[in-house]
Structures are given as C-alpha cells and as structure tokens.
Design a protein around this motif. Sequence first.
Motif, PDB file in Angstrom:
ATOM      1  N   PRO A 132       1.253  -1.172  -7.233  1.00 38.86           N
ATOM      2  CA  PRO A 132       0.373  -0.153  -7.817  1.00 38.86           C
ATOM      3  C   PRO A 132      -0.299   0.711  -6.751  1.00 38.86           C
ATOM      4  N   THR A 133      -0.928   1.769  -7.225  1.00 40.74           N
ATOM      5  CA  THR A 133      -1.577   2.728  -6.332  1.00 40.74           C
ATOM      6  C   THR A 133      -2.669   2.069  -5.486  1.00 40.74           C
ATOM      7  N   ALA A 134      -2.712   2.464  -4.218  1.00 38.44           N
ATOM      8  CA  ALA A 134      -3.729   2.002  -3.258  1.00 38.44           C
ATOM      9  C   ALA A 134      -3.682   0.500  -2.985  1.00 38.44           C
ATOM     10  N   SER A 135      -2.532  -0.122  -3.209  1.00 38.72           N
ATOM     11  CA  SER A 135      -2.387  -1.539  -2.871  1.00 38.72           C
ATOM     12  C   SER A 135      -2.129  -1.715  -1.374  1.00 38.72           C
ATOM     13  N   GLY A 136      -1.813  -0.611  -0.694  1.00 38.83           N
ATOM     14  CA  GLY A 136      -1.574  -0.669   0.749  1.00 38.83           C
ATOM     15  C   GLY A 136      -0.105  -0.514   1.120  1.00 38.83           C
ATOM     16  N   LYS A 137       0.724  -0.106   0.140  1.00 38.78           N
ATOM     17  CA  LYS A 137       2.170   0.027   0.382  1.00 38.78           C
ATOM     18  C   LYS A 137       2.481   0.908   1.582  1.00 38.78           C
ATOM     19  N   ARG A 182      -1.773  14.205  -0.574  1.00 40.91           N
ATOM     20  CA  ARG A 182      -2.491  12.952  -0.815  1.00 40.91           C
ATOM     21  C   ARG A 182      -3.681  13.129  -1.766  1.00 40.91           C
ATOM     22  N   GLN A 230     -10.431   6.248   1.949  1.00 41.28           N
ATOM     23  CA  GLN A 230      -9.401   7.153   2.450  1.00 41.28           C
ATOM     24  C   GLN A 230      -9.715   8.596   2.098  1.00 41.28           C
ATOM     25  N   THR A 261      -3.113  -8.710  -1.796  1.00 41.66           N
ATOM     26  CA  THR A 261      -3.873  -8.450  -0.569  1.00 41.66           C
ATOM     27  C   THR A 261      -5.351  -8.180  -0.828  1.00 41.66           C
ATOM     28  N   MET A 320      -7.078  -9.704   1.939  1.00 42.41           N
ATOM     29  CA  MET A 320      -6.206  -9.855   3.102  1.00 42.41           C
ATOM     30  C   MET A 320      -6.290  -8.614   3.978  1.00 42.41           C
ATOM     31  N   VAL A 374      -4.920  -5.763   6.690  1.00 38.40           N
ATOM     32  CA  VAL A 374      -3.655  -5.054   6.854  1.00 38.40           C
ATOM     33  C   VAL A 374      -2.756  -5.850   7.812  1.00 38.40           C
TER      34      VAL A 374
HETATM   35  O1  CDP Z   1       0.466   3.491  -0.434  1.00 37.95           O
HETATM   36  P1  CDP Z   1      -0.650   2.918  -1.266  1.00 37.95           P
HETATM   37  O2  CDP Z   1      -1.201   3.883  -2.238  1.00 37.95           O
HETATM   38  O3  CDP Z   1      -0.270   1.631  -1.933  1.00 37.95           O
HETATM   39  O4  CDP Z   1      -1.825   2.511  -0.296  1.00 37.95           O
HETATM   40  P2  CDP Z   1      -2.257   3.187   1.110  1.00 37.95           P
HETATM   41  O5  CDP Z   1      -2.206   4.656   1.030  1.00 37.95           O
HETATM   42  O6  CDP Z   1      -1.500   2.504   2.186  1.00 37.95           O
HETATM   43  O7  CDP Z   1      -3.808   2.833   1.173  1.00 37.95           O
HETATM   44  C1  CDP Z   1      -4.297   1.597   1.398  1.00 37.95           C
HETATM   45  C2  CDP Z   1      -5.625   1.702   2.140  1.00 37.95           C
HETATM   46  O8  CDP Z   1      -6.220   0.418   2.071  1.00 37.95           O
HETATM   47  C3  CDP Z   1      -5.487   2.033   3.615  1.00 37.95           C
HETATM   48  O9  CDP Z   1      -6.584   2.824   4.032  1.00 37.95           O
HETATM   49  C4  CDP Z   1      -5.523   0.682   4.306  1.00 37.95           C
HETATM   50  O10 CDP Z   1      -6.089   0.719   5.595  1.00 37.95           O
HETATM   51  C5  CDP Z   1      -6.374  -0.154   3.361  1.00 37.95           C
HETATM   52  N1  CDP Z   1      -5.980  -1.570   3.292  1.00 37.95           N
HETATM   53  C6  CDP Z   1      -4.655  -1.954   3.126  1.00 37.95           C
HETATM   54  O11 CDP Z   1      -3.766  -1.110   3.031  1.00 37.95           O
HETATM   55  N2  CDP Z   1      -4.280  -3.280   3.068  1.00 37.95           N
HETATM   56  C7  CDP Z   1      -5.210  -4.234   3.161  1.00 37.95           C
HETATM   57  N3  CDP Z   1      -4.817  -5.504   3.115  1.00 37.95           N
HETATM   58  C8  CDP Z   1      -6.554  -3.877   3.321  1.00 37.95           C
HETATM   59  C9  CDP Z   1      -6.910  -2.531   3.369  1.00 37.95           C
END
Ligand code: CDP
Length: 223
Positions: A12-17, A87, A156, A199, A202, A204
């Motif tokens: 999902p969105t903002a999971s850190g992919k 973005r 972000q 995560t 967790m 990064v």
């Molecule tokens: O691509 P997606 O939308 O899944 O996520 P992203 O743009 O990579 O954003 C994730 C944000 O959460 C980044 O700013 C990371 O530094 C932070 N983060 C992470 O990706 N993973 C963690 N385990 C903790 C924080």
Amino acid sequence: SIHIPVITIDGPTASGKGTVAHRVAKHLGFHYLDSGALYRLTALSAKRKGVDLEDEEQLALLASFLPCRFSRGHVLLDDEDVTDLVRAEEVGVAASKIAVLPALREALVNLQVSFRQLPGLVADGRDMGTVIFPDATQKIYLTASVEARAQRRYKQLIEKGFSANMEDLVKDLTERDARDSARATAPLKPAPGAYILDTSDMSVELAVQTVLDLYAKSAAQVN
Ligand code: CDP
Ligand code: CDP
C-alpha cells in the motif's frame, strides 16, 4: 534464455516500497522500476492535456506513448523535470483513479517489462509480483499500519514543501487503499509466495537488510 533476476516489492501507499526498493537496487547494482511513477506520469500528462480521468481510450493512448525518461533518480516528462511534481498527493490520488482502467494498465505492460535487464531489477508497485513479473526471484509484500504510513507521508510532503495535514492524509490513504484493493483488474494483494514484511515498527535499514537476506536465499536456490 538467460534468467534475469527480479525482486518485486508491492504494497500500500507510503509503506516504504520506493525507499526500500531503491536502496536494495543500489546495494545489488540492479536496475530500479518505480511503476507507480508511470501511473502518476499518465495522470499528470492527462491533466495537462485536458484528458478526462474516465476516458479509458484516450488515457491508454497517452500511456502507450508516454514521453518520459528516467535518469539518475530524476523523472522527466516532455523533457521537463517533474520529479517532485509527480509526488504530489493529488497526482497520487488521480493515478489511483485511472489505475482501475484495464486498457490503461495493459498499455503500460511492455514499458514495465522492458526494465528487466541484466544484472537484475528491483520493481515496486501494486502488481509487480502478481501480474507484471509472476516469475520473480523474490516477492515481497511491504506493509505498515495506516497511522505509521500517514506519518511517513506527512513528513515527506512537508520536507518537499507541500502542505499536508494528518487528518486528510489518513482519509486519503484509507480511500486509496480501498480503491487499490477492491478494483477488478490487478488489485493490491500479496502475490502467491510473497514474503509479508510489516514495517510499522521497523527502520528502513532493517527492512532493506531483510529483503537482501531473503533475496540471497532465493537466488541461491535458483543457481
Ligand atoms: O513508495 P511508498 O509510497 O510505499 O513509500 P516511500 O515513498 O518509500 O515513503 C516511505 C517513507 O517512510 C520514507 O520517507 C521513508 O524514509 C520512511 N520509512 C520507510 O520507508 N520505511 C520504514 N521502515 C520507516 C520509515
Ligand atoms: O507512492 P505511493 O504508494 O503513494 O503511490 P505509487 O506507488 O506512486 O502509485 C500511485 C497509484 O498508482 C497507486 O495508488 C495505484 O493505484 C497505482 N499503481 C498501480 O495501480 N499499479 C502499480 N504497479 C503502481 C501504482
């Protein structure tokens, strides 16, 4: 034919992919595909050309001839640097609206597959392991609680100079999760055999190391 390794990271969105995929790719010297950027670029391009977000045929046409380039972490559309612009949260919302259209998804398949080049690829999105690279070497489903993800996205957006508020973000994320998971074509769900990595608590660094360890194990089985 030679086997080109692929690591898929869906979730999902903002999971850190994006963050995790980019670092894993860098560590292994692999190529990187940010498939969400293609949906975002199509949405941005549609907005600029005045194409309706429900006009499936025109959107598919736009997507098949997307004038985009990726170089050194930058995204170009018609030679304009739109790295930060794509973005924006409203572009993400528009992307998730057009992403339900099968003809548009189909129009982006070849472009995505073309990223699979030696020495290997890390691809992130929603359907990398389920539809685009079903034979991936290692599939990951990256997730985190809505609260953790809203907090990450908030940080972000503020850092990029966008305005944001937590309440709207939680609402946005929840709606986008629902739309991505409920659609008929290529819905967001863990691919068969995917390793589910939550995560929420967790770092990064640990997420990256976990993916690298899993990949090393599956690559050893292939060779
Ligand atoms: O691509 P997606 O939308 O899944 O996520 P992203 O743009 O990579 O954003 C994730 C944000 O959460 C980044 O700013 C990371 O530094 C932070 N983060 C992470 O990706 N993973 C963690 N385990 C903790 C924080
Ligand atoms: O970074 P974030 O997870 O918020 O979004 P993204 O990965 O850039 O993707 C934006 C939207 O495109 C998602 O909400 C999905 O609806 C769509 N998408 C998709 O349908 N399939 C993909 N492989 C990647 C993105």
